[in-house]
Design a protein around this motif. Structure first.
Motif: not given
Length: 434
Positions: A334-349
């Motif tokens: 859902d929308l919150n899952d998308v937000r959490q996934g993007v933020i986690a990967y922005k940190i990784a990148a």
């Protein structure tokens, strides 16, 4: 002419110039990377005409992240998926993939492409499967027509599982989790029923012709990516990777841009080997990895297990990271899952780009450090990857406007803040020196 075709002809396109500005690189350097196939600019001519903002994906550029969206046959709709798109891009996704299944896929994709200034990817076999009673009914005209239709809509890159061959199928029997790629499993079923070679492989040149016509970038799909730690780096995975290298060379010979997709579930000690082999066997083509997830025991937290592997893969040379959300293995995000996934990967990148000393990347970290020492809370929120969450957490214990000027947080309070004490020490030293 495609981006790679024009780069080989010595031309610096407007898209190359845009990438050069964004990456703080020389335009000629970008052209050379595109010409050599080490950097791709997914920019379908149709999407460019609708306002696409070009990006570069490759080892010379900053690490990019992709967010998967798309409705399923049992959940969501086009409006919801556009909301996910806007949330993903708003939090920093560089590309999105529409993985929609179920009815009205074309309408959903039209809305996503119209709303997206970032490159959009798809997996065309999903649409083919939806249009047929059984995937085993698929004929060449079905998938060629589907790919042409999606290219005409403006899709910038496509995942096509052309490297999973009939001779690879016996290798799957040794696996714990078999084939976990949806597209890969459909291709495998077609081959098993018909006793014939992968039709995407046998019709590869025809597919290249479509890709070339619209300048759609190949994202050669890893249908045999490992879906568990037990299956990581096995014979099946690497057999397919070698064919990906072959097909990547064939695509570039036909003036198509190419990315290579990667695993999957891989323990930390095997990530470097996976990246190094891809770079060797695929001639340095941009590596686009899903995770990799480094342990299988954390459902609900796989945005964390995969971000660990993603940071390592990018440090070793992966060019784009496909995010994983907390819902991985559990359900449609859902929308919150998308937000959490993007933020986690922005940190990784970002962490990988720091480690690789990318131009201009550390400036934001240094600015954050200065804002922290100055107790400039508003600047800290502004510089954060997720300003809303940073502000909310500060407000939970110190909500007042006056607390945004405080020289402490609720962790240490006014008496035990080490940075405040350091400031006092510096002031004392300055007084003594004066």
């Amino acid at each position: 002419m495609t981006q790679i075709e024009r780069a080989r002809a010595g031309q610096v396109t407007a898209e190359m110039e845009a990438v050069a500005r964004a990456e703080q690189l020389d335009p000629e350097a970008v052209r050379q990377e595109v010409a050599e196939g080490r950097l791709v600019i997914p920019a379908n001519k149709v999407h460019v005409s609708k306002g696409l903002a070009p990006i570069g994906i490759g080892i010379a550029a900053r690490t990019k992240i992709n967010a998967n969206i798309g409705k399923s046959a049992v959940s969501s709709d086009s409006q919801c998926e556009v909301q996910k798109l806007l949330a993903a891009v708003g939090h920093g996704a560089d590309t999105v993939m529409d993985l929609s299944t179920g009815p009205e896929i074309d309408a959903v994709r039209d809305r996503i492409i119209a709303a997206a200034a970032v490159p959009v990817g798809t997996v065309p076999i999903y649409q083919v499967a939806e249009q047929l009673d059984q995937i085993t009914d698929m004929r060449p005209e079905h998938f060629l027509d589907a790919i042409e239709r999606q290219a005409a809509q403006g899709v910038d890159y496509m995942t096509i599982h052309a490297a999973l061959l009939r001779e690879h199928l016996p290798l799957i029997d040794r696996r714990v989790t078999g084939i976990v790629s949806r597209g890969g499993s459909l291709v495998a079923k077609w081959m098993a029923v018909h006793g014939q070679q992968n039709p995407f492989y046998t019709h590869f040149d025809e597919l290249c012709d479509i890709m070339h016509r619209y300048d759609v970038t190949w994202s050669l799909g890893d249908g045999l990516r490992p879906g568990s730690i037990a299956d990581a780096s096995d014979e099946a995975q690497f057999a397919e990777l070698k064919v990906m290298g072959e097909l990547g060379r064939r695509a570039r010979q036909r003036n198509c841009q190419v990315m290579i997709e990667g695993p999957g579930h891989v323990p930390m000690d095997q990530i470097e080997r996976n990246v190094r082999l891809q770079q060797e066997w695929c001639d340095g083509a941009p590596f686009y990895v899903l995770g990799p997830i480094v342990t299988d025991i954390a459902p609900g937290y796989d945005h964390i297990t995969s971000a660990i592997g993603a940071a390592m893969a990018a440090w070793y040379g992966a060019a784009m990271l496909c995010y994983v959300t907390p819902k991985e293995h559990l359900g449609l995000p859902d929308l919150n899952d998308v937000r959490q996934g993007v933020i986690a990967y922005k940190i990784a990148a970002h962490a990988a780009d720091l480690a690789r000393h990318r131009v201009g990347v550390r400036q934001r970290d240094d600015a954050m450090s200065k804002a922290r020492f100055a107790f400039d809370w508003e600047e800290q929120f502004r510089l954060s990857l997720d300003p809303e969450t940073a502000r909310r957490m500060h407000d939970e214990s110190l909500p007042g406007d006056e607390h945004k000027r405080s020289h402490f947080c609720s962790m240490c309070g006014p008496k035990f803040c080490s940075m405040k004490t350091t400031g006092e020490l510096r002031a004392m030293a300055a007084d003594k020196a004066g």
